[in-house]
Write a protein that holds these residues in place. Sequence first.
Motif, mmCIF file in Angstrom:
data_model
loop_
_atom_site.group_PDB
_atom_site.id
_atom_site.type_symbol
_atom_site.label_atom_id
_atom_site.label_comp_id
_atom_site.label_asym_id
_atom_site.label_seq_id
_atom_site.Cartn_x
_atom_site.Cartn_y
_atom_site.Cartn_z
ATOM 1 N N GLY A 116 0.602 -1.171 0.088
ATOM 2 C CA GLY A 116 -0.139 0.137 0.096
ATOM 3 C C GLY A 116 0.983 1.450 0.117
ATOM 4 N N LEU A 117 1.816 1.134 0.693
ATOM 5 C CA LEU A 117 2.893 2.332 0.835
ATOM 6 C C LEU A 117 3.622 2.640 -0.311
ATOM 7 N N GLN A 118 3.911 1.366 -1.204
ATOM 8 C CA GLN A 118 4.711 1.663 -2.354
ATOM 9 C C GLN A 118 3.660 2.063 -3.512
ATOM 10 N N VAL A 119 2.312 1.786 -3.418
ATOM 11 C CA VAL A 119 1.493 2.538 -4.314
ATOM 12 C C VAL A 119 1.519 3.879 -4.058
ATOM 13 N N ALA A 120 1.203 4.664 -3.043
ATOM 14 C CA ALA A 120 1.164 6.028 -2.797
ATOM 15 C C ALA A 120 2.644 6.525 -3.272
ATOM 16 N N ALA A 121 3.709 6.076 -2.971
ATOM 17 C CA ALA A 121 5.009 6.638 -3.247
ATOM 18 C C ALA A 121 5.443 6.503 -4.953
ATOM 19 N N SER A 122 4.777 5.327 -5.337
ATOM 20 C CA SER A 122 5.271 5.180 -6.903
ATOM 21 C C SER A 122 4.069 6.349 -7.495
ATOM 22 N N LEU A 123 2.970 6.508 -7.100
ATOM 23 C CA LEU A 123 2.035 7.443 -7.824
ATOM 24 C C LEU A 123 2.892 8.773 -7.767
ATOM 25 N N ARG A 124 3.302 9.391 -6.910
ATOM 26 C CA ARG A 124 4.263 10.564 -6.703
ATOM 27 C C ARG A 124 5.247 10.538 -7.912
ATOM 28 N N GLN A 125 6.086 9.184 -7.769
ATOM 29 C CA GLN A 125 7.203 8.876 -8.539
ATOM 30 C C GLN A 125 6.758 9.142 -9.995
ATOM 31 N N GLU A 126 5.479 8.669 -10.456
ATOM 32 C CA GLU A 126 4.920 8.789 -11.736
ATOM 33 C C GLU A 126 4.494 10.078 -12.166
ATOM 34 N N ILE A 180 -3.794 -5.847 -4.656
ATOM 35 C CA ILE A 180 -2.447 -6.108 -4.732
ATOM 36 C C ILE A 180 -2.078 -6.981 -3.382
ATOM 37 N N GLY A 181 -0.947 -7.721 -3.570
ATOM 38 C CA GLY A 181 -0.186 -8.241 -2.422
ATOM 39 C C GLY A 181 -0.865 -9.475 -2.092
ATOM 40 N N ASP A 182 -0.699 -9.808 -0.778
ATOM 41 C CA ASP A 182 -1.123 -10.920 -0.446
ATOM 42 C C ASP A 182 -2.573 -11.334 -0.731
ATOM 43 N N THR A 205 -2.915 -17.149 -9.359
ATOM 44 C CA THR A 205 -1.849 -17.173 -8.638
ATOM 45 C C THR A 205 -1.985 -16.217 -7.386
ATOM 46 N N ARG A 206 -1.787 -16.666 -6.064
ATOM 47 C CA ARG A 206 -1.820 -15.790 -4.864
ATOM 48 C C ARG A 206 -0.402 -15.893 -4.180
ATOM 49 N N LEU A 207 0.348 -14.708 -3.938
ATOM 50 C CA LEU A 207 1.668 -14.922 -3.547
ATOM 51 C C LEU A 207 1.605 -14.145 -2.163
ATOM 52 N N GLU A 208 2.153 -14.830 -1.211
ATOM 53 C CA GLU A 208 2.741 -14.236 -0.033
ATOM 54 C C GLU A 208 3.975 -13.810 0.147
ATOM 55 N N SER A 209 4.371 -12.432 -0.641
ATOM 56 C CA SER A 209 5.530 -12.009 -0.857
ATOM 57 C C SER A 209 5.687 -10.510 -0.747
ATOM 58 N N VAL A 210 6.698 -9.954 -0.192
ATOM 59 C CA VAL A 210 6.831 -8.492 -0.009
ATOM 60 C C VAL A 210 7.375 -8.253 -1.540
ATOM 61 N N GLN A 211 8.179 -8.970 -2.402
ATOM 62 C CA GLN A 211 8.515 -8.671 -3.583
ATOM 63 C C GLN A 211 7.158 -8.322 -4.575
ATOM 64 N N ALA A 212 6.225 -9.468 -4.416
ATOM 65 C CA ALA A 212 5.231 -9.264 -5.171
ATOM 66 C C ALA A 212 4.279 -8.244 -4.872
ATOM 67 N N ALA A 213 4.156 -7.719 -3.659
ATOM 68 C CA ALA A 213 3.411 -6.478 -3.243
ATOM 69 C C ALA A 213 3.950 -5.607 -3.784
ATOM 70 N N VAL A 214 5.228 -5.188 -3.730
ATOM 71 C CA VAL A 214 5.920 -3.955 -3.843
ATOM 72 C C VAL A 214 6.045 -3.860 -5.674
ATOM 73 N N ASP A 215 6.310 -5.056 -6.538
ATOM 74 C CA ASP A 215 5.896 -5.105 -7.916
ATOM 75 C C ASP A 215 4.542 -4.851 -8.353
ATOM 76 N N HIS A 216 3.537 -5.257 -7.655
ATOM 77 C CA HIS A 216 2.175 -5.024 -7.851
ATOM 78 C C HIS A 216 1.885 -3.418 -7.755
ATOM 79 N N ALA A 217 2.481 -2.995 -6.575
ATOM 80 C CA ALA A 217 2.127 -1.624 -6.449
ATOM 81 C C ALA A 217 2.555 -0.697 -7.772
ATOM 82 N N ARG A 218 3.913 -0.916 -8.068
ATOM 83 C CA ARG A 218 4.622 -0.003 -9.183
ATOM 84 C C ARG A 218 3.670 -0.318 -10.237
ATOM 85 N N ALA A 253 6.099 -10.165 -13.503
ATOM 86 C CA ALA A 253 7.364 -10.200 -12.913
ATOM 87 C C ALA A 253 7.705 -11.533 -12.338
ATOM 88 N N LEU A 254 8.864 -11.975 -12.375
ATOM 89 C CA LEU A 254 9.453 -13.150 -11.802
ATOM 90 C C LEU A 254 9.334 -13.209 -10.144
#
Length: 403
Positions: free
Chosen positions: A14-24, A273-275, A286-299, A315-316
């Motif tokens: 969730g935090l990464q979505v907010a940060a990435s929106l501003r970055q975009e 996104i995420g879990d 697919t459902r992944l319990e993974s920080v990497q997936a959550a962050v990549d989803h957010a971006r 994303a892998l």
Amino acid sequence: MSDRVVIVGAGQGGLQVAASLRQEGFAGPVTLLGDEPGLPYQRPPLSKAYMKDGDESRLALKPASFFETAGIDYRPGIIVAGIDRPAGEVVLDNGERLGFDHLVLATGARNLRPPLPGIDLPGVHELRGLADAARLRAMAEGVRRAAVIGGGFIGLEFAAVAAARGIHVTVIEAADRLMSRAVTPPISQRFLDFHRAAGVDVRLGALGTAVLGGRAAEGVALADGQEVAADLVLLAVGVRPNMELAAEAGLAVANGIVVDGHLRTSDPRIFAIGDCANFPLGGIATRLESVQAAVDHARHVARTITGAGQPPYDALPWFWSDQGPLKLQIAGLSTGWDDTHVLTDATGAVDTVLAFRDERLIAVEAVNQAGRHMAARKLLAGAPVMWDRLQGLDWDLRAALAA
């Protein structure tokens, strides 16, 4: 008027979505709703580094100043009661309504609680959030014996820390091997050998039937009639996606919130996104319990909201688990593997497993082999890599990259 984005869930995704929106370059209002107090924090260290040192200050993902500087309306300790889709509003439990043009559900998952007698006794713990970790760490200070129900990543990470502190730990795992949902048998065996050598009593094929005790937990009863004495019991039997908000709003759910290749739900204004998200990956739900997936989803979602053209998410996946001196790093998903090739270190211990399906490399599991893990991630993200090619290179992943 600029579009309004509301994000439900202030974990890493969730935090990464907010940060990435501003970055975009997104300039509209962004509201981030978290159901816990305090700043958004990292969860992976809770069962590892935090359990050792209790240093909460190292967990924060962003300082408080970030939200003011980025113009993000962060609201901690907020419970979302519902989604009014016709009105385009999120309803908070205090009756407040927040309008949205885009809504992102980053609601995560919660621990499974098996229906065991005695599960609510003092001394029975879960480990999902910071409050859980703080209680567990405080309780562990005076504990001599601990029982862990579940032999997955979280349970084993805690077991490694507890055993290193001199606590007698028993791991109760219903399956016939450790981490059976996540890794191949050779890696399961490597970690079984490690934990047993560290003094952990690992019981495979064992089913807990009750938590024993009167005023507090005193142990766990097993289906075979045995009893495991314990002052502390940790429940670590998996998680369940938090999809109730979505279901009550009429969105499609099935082992998570169902989304398309761009992580949109059945309502195109709403993403997950995420879990909590059930998304297509390589044509498989697919459902992944993974920080990497959550962050990549957010971006990915941030780029979609800002109108950036992009192919569907692919994303892998990659994961890690620190258990004592062993760092397990996994690239890809070994689900459906039909063959493996095992590499060993100078002592003969398994340090890498290459997993194949139909002779194609689908995952690499590495133990204390960071360079090999990075090579695997690059290989698996590219063109298919076949068994005979790797065999011809003597299973050298770096050589396969250079070829």
